[in-house]
Design a protein around this motif. Structure first.
Motif, PDB file in Angstrom:
ATOM      1  N   GLY A   1       0.229  -0.921   0.137  1.00  0.00           N
ATOM      2  CA  GLY A   1      -0.594  -0.060  -0.044  1.00  0.00           C
ATOM      3  C   GLY A   1       0.617   0.471  -0.073  1.00  0.00           C
ATOM      4  O   GLY A   1       0.664   1.605  -0.479  1.00  0.00           O
ATOM      5  N   LEU A   2       1.993   1.597   0.849  1.00  0.00           N
ATOM      6  CA  LEU A   2       2.847   2.219   0.830  1.00  0.00           C
ATOM      7  C   LEU A   2       3.275   2.987  -0.198  1.00  0.00           C
ATOM      8  O   LEU A   2       2.622   3.911  -0.777  1.00  0.00           O
ATOM      9  CB  LEU A   2       3.832   1.961   2.446  1.00  0.00           C
ATOM     10  N   TYR A   3       4.456   1.956  -0.859  1.00  0.00           N
ATOM     11  CA  TYR A   3       4.848   2.091  -1.507  1.00  0.00           C
ATOM     12  C   TYR A   3       4.225   2.154  -3.254  1.00  0.00           C
ATOM     13  O   TYR A   3       4.682   3.433  -4.191  1.00  0.00           O
ATOM     14  CB  TYR A   3       6.250   0.950  -1.577  1.00  0.00           C
ATOM     15  N   SER A   4       2.694   1.637  -3.805  1.00  0.00           N
ATOM     16  CA  SER A   4       3.062   1.301  -4.561  1.00  0.00           C
ATOM     17  C   SER A   4       1.913   2.819  -4.842  1.00  0.00           C
ATOM     18  O   SER A   4       1.971   3.754  -5.589  1.00  0.00           O
ATOM     19  CB  SER A   4       1.274   0.456  -4.728  1.00  0.00           C
ATOM     20  N   SER A   5       1.402   3.968  -3.679  1.00  0.00           N
ATOM     21  CA  SER A   5       0.845   4.827  -3.465  1.00  0.00           C
ATOM     22  C   SER A   5       2.149   5.793  -3.763  1.00  0.00           C
ATOM     23  O   SER A   5       1.403   6.838  -4.784  1.00  0.00           O
ATOM     24  CB  SER A   5      -0.277   5.070  -2.555  1.00  0.00           C
ATOM     25  N   LEU A   6       2.601   6.034  -2.614  1.00  0.00           N
ATOM     26  CA  LEU A   6       3.055   7.261  -2.565  1.00  0.00           C
ATOM     27  C   LEU A   6       3.958   7.207  -4.063  1.00  0.00           C
ATOM     28  O   LEU A   6       4.860   8.247  -4.339  1.00  0.00           O
ATOM     29  CB  LEU A   6       3.874   6.713  -1.063  1.00  0.00           C
TER      30      LEU A   6
ATOM     31  N   VAL B   1       8.088  -5.319  -0.308  1.00  0.00           N
ATOM     32  CA  VAL B   1       8.733  -3.536  -0.343  1.00  0.00           C
ATOM     33  C   VAL B   1       8.791  -3.473  -2.465  1.00  0.00           C
ATOM     34  O   VAL B   1       7.954  -2.406  -2.744  1.00  0.00           O
ATOM     35  CB  VAL B   1       9.990  -2.764  -0.255  1.00  0.00           C
ATOM     36  N   HIS B   2       9.543  -4.584  -2.534  1.00  0.00           N
ATOM     37  CA  HIS B   2       9.656  -4.881  -3.889  1.00  0.00           C
ATOM     38  C   HIS B   2       8.203  -4.325  -4.819  1.00  0.00           C
ATOM     39  O   HIS B   2       7.411  -4.290  -6.053  1.00  0.00           O
ATOM     40  CB  HIS B   2      10.219  -6.008  -4.605  1.00  0.00           C
ATOM     41  N   ASP B   3       6.849  -5.931  -4.115  1.00  0.00           N
ATOM     42  CA  ASP B   3       5.585  -6.422  -4.813  1.00  0.00           C
ATOM     43  C   ASP B   3       5.398  -4.684  -4.839  1.00  0.00           C
ATOM     44  O   ASP B   3       4.717  -4.281  -5.937  1.00  0.00           O
ATOM     45  CB  ASP B   3       4.931  -6.949  -4.495  1.00  0.00           C
ATOM     46  N   GLY B   4       5.330  -3.666  -3.878  1.00  0.00           N
ATOM     47  CA  GLY B   4       4.426  -2.389  -3.558  1.00  0.00           C
ATOM     48  C   GLY B   4       5.247  -1.703  -4.966  1.00  0.00           C
ATOM     49  O   GLY B   4       4.429  -0.797  -5.657  1.00  0.00           O
TER      50      GLY B   4
ATOM     51  N   ARG C   1      -4.141   1.100  -2.092  1.00  0.00           N
ATOM     52  CA  ARG C   1      -5.559   0.409  -2.353  1.00  0.00           C
ATOM     53  C   ARG C   1      -5.828  -1.392  -1.868  1.00  0.00           C
ATOM     54  O   ARG C   1      -6.875  -1.795  -1.428  1.00  0.00           O
ATOM     55  CB  ARG C   1      -5.307  -0.449  -3.986  1.00  0.00           C
ATOM     56  N   SER C   2      -4.399  -1.908  -0.923  1.00  0.00           N
ATOM     57  CA  SER C   2      -4.305  -3.190  -0.148  1.00  0.00           C
ATOM     58  C   SER C   2      -5.132  -2.218   0.884  1.00  0.00           C
ATOM     59  O   SER C   2      -5.735  -3.824   1.930  1.00  0.00           O
ATOM     60  CB  SER C   2      -3.108  -2.939   0.113  1.00  0.00           C
ATOM     61  N   LEU C   3      -5.509  -1.263   1.389  1.00  0.00           N
ATOM     62  CA  LEU C   3      -6.344  -1.147   2.568  1.00  0.00           C
ATOM     63  C   LEU C   3      -7.623  -0.303   2.021  1.00  0.00           C
ATOM     64  O   LEU C   3      -8.362  -1.255   2.859  1.00  0.00           O
ATOM     65  CB  LEU C   3      -5.820   0.475   2.835  1.00  0.00           C
ATOM     66  N   ILE C   4      -7.883   0.447   0.679  1.00  0.00           N
ATOM     67  CA  ILE C   4      -9.075   0.362   0.639  1.00  0.00           C
ATOM     68  C   ILE C   4     -10.083  -0.673   0.228  1.00  0.00           C
ATOM     69  O   ILE C   4     -11.258  -0.777   0.427  1.00  0.00           O
ATOM     70  CB  ILE C   4      -9.223   0.999  -0.724  1.00  0.00           C
TER      71      ILE C   4
END
Ligand SMILES: Cc1ncc(COP(=O)(O)O)c(C=O)c1O
Length: 386
Positions: free
Chosen positions: A113-118, A135-138, A259-262
């Motif tokens: 969630g962190l890395y994909s969004s930021l 982290v890689h996946d994000g 998105r992993s939270l939403i």
């Protein structure tokens, strides 16, 4: 369907041929206690996952909060939120000295969630070459340009950052999960400050152990210098789930963009209560006389006397020795398991080829005799495998 299933089977056959086939096992040490192997593999560093006291507290909390249902019933943004979750986040934030906390279903989800969004608003993500797979996946889901720097190498980070123009995130772990070594956080933070980069510290393996349980960022007084921290409840806290510690700005951004939270049903109330109980215990935990610190010394001392051994770690409960080659490391692990020690081989591609290893996790509940027995078994197995 048949065509696809043949491809699936071919992929599995390829893994078996390469010696990289993974399968599920049930750890005897966790399910059967003293009758099983001695646990030198789980992330249950402080023994909370097997704590009778914690179990009792959770059962009591279940009674106290009996009006809250079983499941959360939905995404946090729809029906899944609760006063319980919000109070727990305030408790977690206060414990770690953070402005806010935001709970995710797992550390994996939090990093994605962190890395994909930021990574959709930052131009670059600069990461330590040994950063965790989550982290890689994000990062893969982001639109940022990805740059790596050499593991724990401050000069290498400086070099990478000096060539960039635009907002950058720097991703590090405070204790590395497969190598057990500590990041030079103070120096990394100073370089990030110089280049106005936002450093994010994954404290998955530091929480509960360093800084009186608060993590290495707190231990070093860097709370206001890092942009965000990830704490997991799944390792030393013996539970499940994670939280991002950050300012309110970032918390609101994640609620809007991660998105992993939403798009996921929020953690069950039972899990939230378990985490609340473990944080209650953690805040009064006696850190003055940790057995685990003694055991790390015993391990380090014993391994020093073994010639020709490439040791991993030394400053945290994650330790180990390199046994190059998947077949070789598996043979060493099997021999040690036969001796009653639950250790696991870490094979490539999880770690780079040639650095396959026996990963050893020490726990508060292990004894000095067990560690000495483990070392003797390791020595015997290494000799045997050659
Ligand atoms: C460094 C690191 N970050 C994140 C995670 C993911 O945490 P979780 O197990 O809670 O999903 C792990 C666990 O494997 C980890 O080692």
């Amino acid at each position: 369907m048949k065509r696809l299933d043949e491809l699936v089977a071919a992929k599995l056959a390829q893994r078996k041929e390469q010696g990289t086939f993974r399968s599920l096992t049930t750890p005897a040490s966790l399910s059967t206690g003293s009758e099983g192997q001695i646990d030198f593999t789980s992330n249950d560093y402080l023994g909370f996952a097997r704590s009778v006291e914690l179990k009792k507290r959770i059962a009591e909390a279940e009674k106290e909060f009996s009006e809250s249902g079983v499941g959360s019933t939905g995404s946090r943004l729809l029906s899944g939120n609760s006063k319980l979750a919000e109070a727990l986040e305030r408790q977690i934030a206060a414990f770690h000295g953070s402005e806010t906390a935001l709970i995710f279903n797992s550390g994996y989800d939090a990093n994605v969630g962190l890395y994909s969004s930021l990574g959709r608003i930052a131009k670059y993500i600069v990461y330590d070459e040994l950063i965790h797979a989550s982290v890689h996946d994000g990062m893969c889901l982001s639109r940022a340009e990805l740059k790596s720097f050499r593991h724990n190498d401050v000069a290498s980070l400086r070099m990478v950052l000096s060539e960039l123009e635009g907002p950058a995130i720097v991703a590090v772990e405070s204790v590395y999960s497969m190598d057990g070594d500590l990041a030079p956080l103070k120096e990394l933070v100073a370089v990030c400050k110089e280049f106005d980069a936002a450093i994010i510290v994954d404290e998955a393996h530091a929480v509960g152990l360093f800084g009186k349980g608060r993590g290495r960022v707190s231990e070093l007084g860097l709370e206001d210098e890092v942009y965000a921290r990830l704490v997991t409840f799944s390792k030393a806290l013996g539970c499940h789930g994670a939280a991002v510690l950050c300012n309110d700005n970032l918390r609101q951004f994640l609620i809007n963009h991660a998105r992993s939270l939403i798009f996921s049903t929020f953690t069950s109330n039972h899990s939230l209560l378990a985490v609340k109980c473990v944080y209650d215990m953690l805040s009064v935990h006696d850190y003055s006389n940790l057995n685990i610190s003694r055991l790390i010394n015993v391990f380090n001392q014993s391994i020093k006397d073994m010639s020709g051994v490439r040791k991993i770690g030394g400053e945290s409960p994650i330790l180990g020795v390199i046994v190059a080659g998947n077949a070789q490391v598996r043979a060493v692990a099997a021999a040690m398991q036969n001796d009653g020690f639950d250790v696991r081989p870490i094979v490539s591609p999880t770690v780079p080829k040639g650095t396959e290893r026996i990963r050893i996790c020490l726990h508060e509940f292990n004894t000095e005799e067990e560690v000495k027995g483990l070392i003797a078994s390791l020595q015997k197995a290494l000799k045997h495998v050659g």
